[in-house]
Design a protein around this motif. Sequence first.
Motif, short mmCIF file in Angstrom:
data_model
loop_
_atom_site.label_atom_id
_atom_site.label_comp_id
_atom_site.label_asym_id
_atom_site.label_seq_id
_atom_site.Cartn_x
_atom_site.Cartn_y
_atom_site.Cartn_z
N GLN A 250 41.76 26.22 22.59
CA GLN A 250 41.68 27.55 22.77
C GLN A 250 42.87 28.60 23.49
OE1 GLN A 250 38.08 28.52 24.95
NE2 GLN A 250 38.32 30.71 24.78
N VAL B 212 35.93 17.61 28.15
CA VAL B 212 35.75 19.30 28.46
C VAL B 212 37.10 19.80 28.29
CG1 VAL B 212 35.16 20.99 29.78
CG2 VAL B 212 33.70 18.88 29.64
N ARG B 213 38.02 19.20 28.87
CA ARG B 213 39.38 20.19 29.12
C ARG B 213 39.98 20.39 27.79
NH1 ARG B 213 43.81 19.20 33.80
NH2 ARG B 213 45.19 20.75 32.98
N HIS C 132 32.83 23.05 22.43
CA HIS C 132 32.62 23.64 23.92
C HIS C 132 31.07 23.11 24.16
CE1 HIS C 132 36.22 25.46 25.34
NE2 HIS C 132 36.12 26.46 24.36
N ALA D 139 39.22 21.05 24.49
CA ALA D 139 38.78 22.44 23.76
C ALA D 139 39.50 23.56 24.54
CB ALA D 139 37.35 22.46 23.67
N PHE D 140 39.36 23.67 25.64
CA PHE D 140 39.74 24.72 26.31
C PHE D 140 41.46 25.12 26.29
CE2 PHE D 140 35.86 24.57 29.05
CZ PHE D 140 35.46 25.86 28.82
N GLY E 19 33.62 26.99 19.72
CA GLY E 19 32.44 27.21 20.33
C GLY E 19 31.38 25.79 20.19
N SER F 227 30.83 19.32 24.34
CA SER F 227 31.29 18.71 25.54
C SER F 227 30.51 19.27 26.88
CB SER F 227 32.88 19.24 25.83
OG SER F 227 33.15 20.26 25.96
N LEU F 228 30.29 20.37 27.09
CA LEU F 228 29.64 20.79 28.23
C LEU F 228 28.04 20.17 28.18
CD1 LEU F 228 30.89 24.64 28.44
CD2 LEU F 228 31.52 22.50 30.00
N TYR G 162 37.34 16.42 18.48
CA TYR G 162 37.17 17.03 19.76
C TYR G 162 35.72 16.53 20.47
CZ TYR G 162 41.45 19.69 19.91
OH TYR G 162 42.56 20.13 19.89
#
Length: 237
Positions: free
Chosen positions: A188, A181-182, A220, A184-185, A217, A223-224, A100
């Motif tokens: 989740q 980024v996407r 996230h 991992a969301f 986390g 990636s962010l 990821y």
Amino acid sequence: MDSTHATDLWDRVVGTQPDPSTWLVVLTAVLALAAVAPYGLWRVTRNAITIAHEGGHGLVALLSGRRLDGIRLHSDTSGLTVSRGKPTGIGMILTAAAGYTAPSLLGLLGAWLLAAGHITALLWGATALLAAMLVMIRNAYGVLTVVLAGAAFVLVSWLTGPAVQAAFAYGVVWFLLLGGVRPAFELQRKRRHGGAPDSDADQLARLTNVPPVVWLGFFHVVSLCSLTGGGRWLLGL
């Protein structure tokens, strides 16, 4: 190839190219976002993120001393990387954590190269990585996907001018940063509804006794932060 041509080729790869205009950088960012945001298009473009995801697993497995048996890429944009070695320990943890985080970290590395003016080095480096990954692909769809991606880099590198190469390189890096980024969301959301019981986060939890939510986390944050830092480099901030 004589020594003169070899030297010219090397100078071309490691040399720097002029920075593109700001409007081109912004335009490629908008186009990359358009390739990531709509769900229908994302179902297709996510294949590129899967290549980076599974490639990250494979590369870190090799670097940590594991034996890489093969990589499979599927038409539903899922993938599987199989490696052999000690089932626990730091090598296995790093391998599981690499998936990821790989697209975002590759995007961050690409942003650094572009900020330094190494457009050609980025294109050729990506081509070399795809060629190395192709050797380990074990299914037809995976071969097709990686070959098409590699062909795009080769064609742009050899048949287009500096402006097109710059636009392509910036577009690819923006896509990795935004597309990283996407997932991992998405993971989740799946876990919230009881899906993906054997995800990378769950495997890491079993390996480390750290809850899956902590690993989510971590994904996230990587990636962010990569998007923020890489975006600043690309925009020259």
